[in-house]
Scaffold this motif. Structure first.
Motif, PDB file in Angstrom:
ATOM      1  N   ALA A 137      46.241 129.523 115.672  1.00  0.00           N
ATOM      2  CA  ALA A 137      46.017 128.092 115.457  1.00  0.00           C
ATOM      3  C   ALA A 137      45.142 127.517 116.563  1.00  0.00           C
ATOM      4  O   ALA A 137      44.249 126.708 116.307  1.00  0.00           O
ATOM      5  CB  ALA A 137      47.350 127.351 115.379  1.00  0.00           C
ATOM      6  N   ALA A 138      45.389 127.940 117.802  1.00  0.00           N
ATOM      7  CA  ALA A 138      44.569 127.460 118.920  1.00  0.00           C
ATOM      8  C   ALA A 138      43.121 127.906 118.761  1.00  0.00           C
ATOM      9  O   ALA A 138      42.193 127.144 119.020  1.00  0.00           O
ATOM     10  CB  ALA A 138      45.137 127.962 120.247  1.00  0.00           C
ATOM     11  N   GLY A 170      41.679 128.536 115.993  1.00  0.00           N
ATOM     12  CA  GLY A 170      41.153 128.060 114.722  1.00  0.00           C
ATOM     13  C   GLY A 170      40.396 126.745 114.821  1.00  0.00           C
ATOM     14  O   GLY A 170      40.061 126.149 113.802  1.00  0.00           O
ATOM     15  N   GLN A 171      40.104 126.308 115.993  1.00  0.00           N
ATOM     16  CA  GLN A 171      39.348 125.075 116.231  1.00  0.00           C
ATOM     17  C   GLN A 171      38.050 125.472 116.927  1.00  0.00           C
ATOM     18  O   GLN A 171      38.068 126.220 117.913  1.00  0.00           O
ATOM     19  CB  GLN A 171      40.196 124.137 117.093  1.00  0.00           C
ATOM     20  CG  GLN A 171      39.800 122.688 117.065  1.00  0.00           C
ATOM     21  CD  GLN A 171      38.599 122.384 117.944  1.00  0.00           C
ATOM     22  OE1 GLN A 171      38.243 123.138 118.850  1.00  0.00           O
ATOM     23  NE2 GLN A 171      37.957 121.268 117.672  1.00  0.00           N
ATOM     24  N   PRO A 172      36.887 125.039 116.429  1.00  0.00           N
ATOM     25  CA  PRO A 172      35.600 125.528 116.945  1.00  0.00           C
ATOM     26  C   PRO A 172      35.393 125.369 118.452  1.00  0.00           C
ATOM     27  O   PRO A 172      34.897 126.289 119.103  1.00  0.00           O
ATOM     28  CB  PRO A 172      34.561 124.719 116.168  1.00  0.00           C
ATOM     29  CG  PRO A 172      35.249 124.317 114.912  1.00  0.00           C
ATOM     30  CD  PRO A 172      36.699 124.136 115.285  1.00  0.00           C
ATOM     31  N   THR A 173      35.788 124.238 119.023  1.00  0.00           N
ATOM     32  CA  THR A 173      35.579 124.044 120.460  1.00  0.00           C
ATOM     33  C   THR A 173      36.444 125.003 121.256  1.00  0.00           C
ATOM     34  O   THR A 173      35.983 125.633 122.212  1.00  0.00           O
ATOM     35  CB  THR A 173      35.859 122.590 120.873  1.00  0.00           C
ATOM     36  OG1 THR A 173      34.990 121.725 120.137  1.00  0.00           O
ATOM     37  CG2 THR A 173      35.647 122.383 122.363  1.00  0.00           C
ATOM     38  N   ARG A 174      37.713 125.134 120.871  1.00  0.00           N
ATOM     39  CA  ARG A 174      38.598 126.046 121.597  1.00  0.00           C
ATOM     40  C   ARG A 174      38.135 127.488 121.455  1.00  0.00           C
ATOM     41  O   ARG A 174      38.193 128.263 122.423  1.00  0.00           O
ATOM     42  CB  ARG A 174      40.042 125.879 121.130  1.00  0.00           C
ATOM     43  CG  ARG A 174      40.660 124.585 121.629  1.00  0.00           C
ATOM     44  CD  ARG A 174      42.148 124.538 121.452  1.00  0.00           C
ATOM     45  NE  ARG A 174      42.578 124.428 120.074  1.00  0.00           N
ATOM     46  CZ  ARG A 174      42.746 123.281 119.422  1.00  0.00           C
ATOM     47  NH1 ARG A 174      42.504 122.129 120.023  1.00  0.00           N
ATOM     48  NH2 ARG A 174      43.169 123.269 118.183  1.00  0.00           N
ATOM     49  N   SER A 198      35.075 128.453 121.125  1.00  0.00           N
ATOM     50  CA  SER A 198      33.902 128.565 121.999  1.00  0.00           C
ATOM     51  C   SER A 198      34.312 128.690 123.462  1.00  0.00           C
ATOM     52  O   SER A 198      33.733 129.489 124.206  1.00  0.00           O
ATOM     53  CB  SER A 198      32.979 127.355 121.818  1.00  0.00           C
ATOM     54  OG  SER A 198      32.452 127.330 120.514  1.00  0.00           O
ATOM     55  N   THR A 233      37.622 115.824 126.863  1.00  0.00           N
ATOM     56  CA  THR A 233      37.717 116.704 125.694  1.00  0.00           C
ATOM     57  C   THR A 233      38.044 118.120 126.129  1.00  0.00           C
ATOM     58  O   THR A 233      38.923 118.772 125.564  1.00  0.00           O
ATOM     59  CB  THR A 233      36.388 116.688 124.903  1.00  0.00           C
ATOM     60  OG1 THR A 233      36.132 115.350 124.470  1.00  0.00           O
ATOM     61  CG2 THR A 233      36.431 117.623 123.711  1.00  0.00           C
ATOM     62  N   HIS A 259      41.395 120.727 125.352  1.00  0.00           N
ATOM     63  CA  HIS A 259      41.278 122.060 124.762  1.00  0.00           C
ATOM     64  C   HIS A 259      41.790 123.148 125.711  1.00  0.00           C
ATOM     65  O   HIS A 259      42.417 124.117 125.262  1.00  0.00           O
ATOM     66  CB  HIS A 259      39.835 122.329 124.337  1.00  0.00           C
ATOM     67  CG  HIS A 259      39.424 121.481 123.174  1.00  0.00           C
ATOM     68  ND1 HIS A 259      40.075 121.505 121.958  1.00  0.00           N
ATOM     69  CD2 HIS A 259      38.429 120.571 123.038  1.00  0.00           C
ATOM     70  CE1 HIS A 259      39.501 120.663 121.123  1.00  0.00           C
ATOM     71  NE2 HIS A 259      38.494 120.077 121.752  1.00  0.00           N
ATOM     72  N   GLU A 273      45.549 123.235 125.372  1.00  0.00           N
ATOM     73  CA  GLU A 273      45.982 123.894 124.131  1.00  0.00           C
ATOM     74  C   GLU A 273      45.874 125.413 124.245  1.00  0.00           C
ATOM     75  O   GLU A 273      46.770 126.137 123.811  1.00  0.00           O
ATOM     76  CB  GLU A 273      45.153 123.389 122.947  1.00  0.00           C
ATOM     77  CG  GLU A 273      45.410 121.949 122.585  1.00  0.00           C
ATOM     78  CD  GLU A 273      46.808 121.716 122.056  1.00  0.00           C
ATOM     79  OE1 GLU A 273      47.232 122.450 121.141  1.00  0.00           O
ATOM     80  OE2 GLU A 273      47.488 120.802 122.569  1.00  0.00           O
TER      81      GLU A 273
END
Length: 105
Positions: free
Chosen positions: A11-12, A14-18, A20, A48, A52, A55
């Motif tokens: 899940a962590a 699964g977010q584009p910024t995280r 990256s 921001t 991240h 998370e």
């Protein structure tokens, strides 16, 4: 790695910024990066990035270590390896050669 830990890590990521940020830290290896270096490399505002990083750390994918006045963040390679192992456990009924691309068996 157990299902709940794997779900949290995925899940962590699964977010584009995280994703990256995590990939940048993997590329950096054990030296890691400071938040300023990460923010500059990915053009992220500090607030921001802080969210991240929190998370990713909560998911066990990265670790922060204070070094003087700075914090260096590093990928947790043991957790990364455990996640990959979890995802590939019992691959192809336990015969991993069946999972390889043709010509790599």
């Amino acid at each position: 790695m157990e299902l709940n830990n794997a779900t949290t890590a995925l899940a962590a990521l699964g977010q584009p910024t995280r994703l990256s940020v995590f990939r940048l830290l993997v590329e950096a290896g054990p030296d890691g990066h400071t938040p300023g270096e990460i923010a500059e490399a990915l053009a992220l505002p500090n607030a921001t990035l802080s969210f991240h990083l929190k998370e990713l750390a909560a998911a066990g994918l990265i670790q922060g270590e204070a070094e003087g006045r700075h914090i260096h963040y590093r990928a947790d390679f043991a957790t990364m390896a455990a996640l990959v192992e979890f995802l590939t456990r019992n691959c192809c009924g336990g015969d991993r050669n069946r999972c390889l691309p043709p010509g790599e068996a």
